[in-house]
Design an enzyme around this catalytic site. Structure first.
Site, short mmCIF file in Angstrom:
data_model
loop_
_atom_site.label_atom_id
_atom_site.label_comp_id
_atom_site.label_asym_id
_atom_site.label_seq_id
_atom_site.Cartn_x
_atom_site.Cartn_y
_atom_site.Cartn_z
N ASP A 1 3.64 7.57 17.86
CA ASP A 1 3.49 8.11 16.52
C ASP A 1 2.00 8.35 16.31
OD1 ASP A 1 4.07 8.92 13.94
OD2 ASP A 1 5.32 7.19 13.48
N HIS B 1 2.38 3.88 7.71
CA HIS B 1 1.18 4.68 7.38
C HIS B 1 0.08 3.78 6.83
CE1 HIS B 1 4.18 7.99 7.22
NE2 HIS B 1 3.16 8.70 7.65
#
Length: 630
Positions: free
Chosen positions: A357, A284
């Protein structure tokens, strides 16, 4: 898929542009809402032309031939822009398709999520339960949102139904909470050692998702958590043992995809290829590196993905990680042709849908612009592009790449064909809408909840019972539940469950970093109780939690320490003579814990990972497979 934490850095929106949006929001929303409502009159909940054709095909041909016929005819009538739209899975704002939101105006230039679908013709939509997108309130509301978005898709563009997705891994990654049925997550299932339990958990989860109009679940996590310090996988993984992880991944694929008719099942997605389990950074916020050699990858990380492919999995999700010993280019796997085409397509033989993702994550944005990323992903072998920061920019970038010859339209057709096959196979063409009246009889019904508790009861793992404190042979008159948690959460739930067995029980939350005053208060409260249960959450990064446990033990009161997330906590605080691991902190997990405390059930869980010694990580305190019982 990891939870996306949206902020201005991710959206690329400046404070100045944000203020402009706010100043004009009232008039813009009013105008756009009028257009949205006028342009999205409800489509009758009856078969579409595509559905009629699908049924006719099914009556006259084999299922495979019928699917091929529908896919071929649909692809033939789609414009290039429509095909490109099918590649994208976007987030939307709001809890109703016709609900005007500031986020829709800011991110998409239209008032409602239905208008997002009509404007961009995306192939899919993903739901979240966070403040950034806030799509989820209740099962019935989710079903109504799904139907509204499907109606928008079926009345615009190429009239192809959406595939609606979410991240319902269960455990710590759960988008739709109670009253939907809750399971404790992958590592807890790993502790149970039961493929039947893993399959049943997936079957129930999938059935409930489909009742709400969700046809794609980004689960199971197929990572082998070989690094105890992994900040983003941990209990999302079934095990550090590749064979056990592979066995349970395959069981869940069958649970999601094979437990009923096509219109009752969901598409599963194994993630995060080629394997995120050995990283020490979170994709992230950065670009993690996995130092595996090709041989190590083949032995450790590949088995769960091989098992998923052998089980017939529909989708595999890429990871935003680098593997310099396999692809020295430095590109994240999401943008790496040697990894996605060479390893996944050619070596493992996967011909299903490859999804990225989230493209809003830092791991994939570190080296390239938001305009370059979708094009590079397609060239690497991706089919579905998940959550681009700017959908219009991303779609335009792909369109421009085709027009200048960097990507051929035939390459786009390959991905769209896979996506259309997926939609047909999962029954979305024949039945794009769900029966809202039936949702509450499926989601969180009594049978599902009972099965969830039965499965969770198999997962509690006892690792230390040196003083033979457990099971409690006589009920204490009073008890204290303290440690990690916040007011009204896990400590309160557990205290109520213990109190239901008779003891006068108090909850005292001390959070993830207790202060000296909180530790002192917990010690004072412990001195007035007959039993203390202290909950821990990631002790490796919290010396203060370790001090709390030591201080409670020093009172001389009977203390039960419970790792409610990572079992690695049990390698710390050797002063605690009683250690249990639950792998999760939901109500079913705390109920199973309470049953073990009072001897109603025996602890049956076996460690699915090695637990290192907290003082010396080179040593193993409790080996994989260890677990006490009585």
């Amino acid at each position: 898929m990891h939870r996306v934490r949206a902020n201005r850095a991710l959206t690329g929106q400046s404070p100045a542009s944000s203020s402009v949006v706010r100043r004009s929001l009232t008039t813009t929303l009013a105008a756009l809402a009028t257009v949205a409502l006028a342009g999205s009159a409800p489509v009758a909940a009856q078969p579409t032309a595509s559905a009629d054709q699908a049924r006719a095909d099914q009556a006259q041909a084999t299922p495979e031939a019928a699917m091929h016929g529908w896919v071929t005819s649909t692809l033939r009538r789609m414009s290039l822009e429509d095909k490109i739209g099918q590649l994208f899975v976007t987030y939307v704002h709001g809890q109703a398709a016709d609900e005007p939101t500031e986020g829709s105006v800011r991110d998409f230039g239209v008032a409602t999520s239905a208008e997002v679908v009509k404007k961009f013709h995306p192939g899919g939509v993903i739901y979240f339960n966070n403040s950034s997108y806030d799509n989820i309130d209740s099962p019935k509301q989710v079903a109504e949102l799904s139907n509204g978005l499907q109606r928008a898709a079926l009345s615009s563009g190429s009239r192809v139904p959406l595939i609606i997705s979410t991240d319902q891994e269960q455990g710590i990654v759960t988008r739709i909470t109670a009253p939907a049925t809750q399971f404790p997550g992958n590592m807890a299932l790993g502790a149970s050692r039961s493929p039947a339990a893993a399959r049943q958990a997936a079957a129930i989860t999938g059935r409930e998702l489909r009742a709400m109009g969700i046809g794609q679940n980004f689960a199971p996590d197929a990572d082998v958590n070989s690094n105890p310090q992994n900040p983003v996988i941990g209990v999302r993984s079934f095990s550090s043992d590749p064979a056990l992880a592979a066995q349970l991944v395959a069981a869940q694929v069958h649970g999601y995809q094979d437990s009923g008719r096509a219109t009752e099942t969901v598409s599963a997605a194994a993630k995060h290829f080629p394997g995120h389990g050995d990283t020490s950074d979170d994709s992230h916020y950065g670009l993690p590196e996995a130092k595996r050699t090709k041989e190590q990858w083949s032995t450790v990380d590949a088995p769960p993905f091989r098992a998923a492919i052998d089980a017939g999995i529909d989708v595999i999700m890429s990871a935003h990680i680098t593997m310099p010993k396999i692809d020295p280019s430095g590109e994240p796997a999401t943008l790496s042709k040697p990894i996605l085409t060479g390893m996944l397509r050619d070596e493992l033989g996967f011909d299903g849908v490859v999804v990225t993702d989230s493209l809003a994550m830092a791991g994939v944005r570190k080296l390239h612009s938001d305009a370059e990323i979708p094009v590079l992903a397609l060239k690497a072998g991706v089919d579905q592009l998940l959550m681009p920061v700017n959908l219009e920019l991303a779609a335009t970038s792909v369109l421009d790449a085709v027009r200048r010859g960097e990507i051929t339209e035939q390459r786009i057709d390959q991905s769209v064909t896979r996506i259309l096959k997926l939609k047909y196979k999962r029954g979305l063409v024949a039945k794009p809408l769900v029966d809202v009246r039936a949702v509450n009889s499926v989601v969180g019904n009594r049978s599902h909840l009972a099965e969830a508790q039965r499965i969770t009861d198999q997962t509690v793992t006892a690792l230390r019972n040196d003083a033979n404190l457990l099971p409690l042979t006589s009920k204490p008159a009073s008890a204290l539940v303290t440690g990690w948690g916040s007011a009204g959460t896990v400590t309160t739930t557990l205290a109520n469950q213990i109190a239901a067995r008779g003891p006068a029980t108090t909850a005292l939350d001390t959070g993830s970093a207790p202060t000296a005053a909180q530790i002192s208060a917990a010690v004072d409260a412990a001195g007035q109780r007959d039993l203390v249960v202290v909950l821990t959450y990631n002790l490796a990064g919290s010396p203060a939690q370790q001090q709390l446990v030591d201080a409670l033990v020093a009172t001389g009161k009977p203390v039960v320490a419970v790792a409610v997330r990572n079992p690695y906590d049990t390698g710390y605080v050797p002063s605690a003579q009683t250690w249990l691991a639950t792998y999760f902190y939901g109500a079913t997990s705390t109920e199973a814990l309470t049953k073990v405390l009072f001897g109603e059930i025996k602890p049956r869980g076996k460690l699915p990972v090695d637990v290192p010694d907290g003082a010396d990580a080179t040593k193993v305190r409790y080996p994989l497979g260890f677990g006490l019982s009585w």
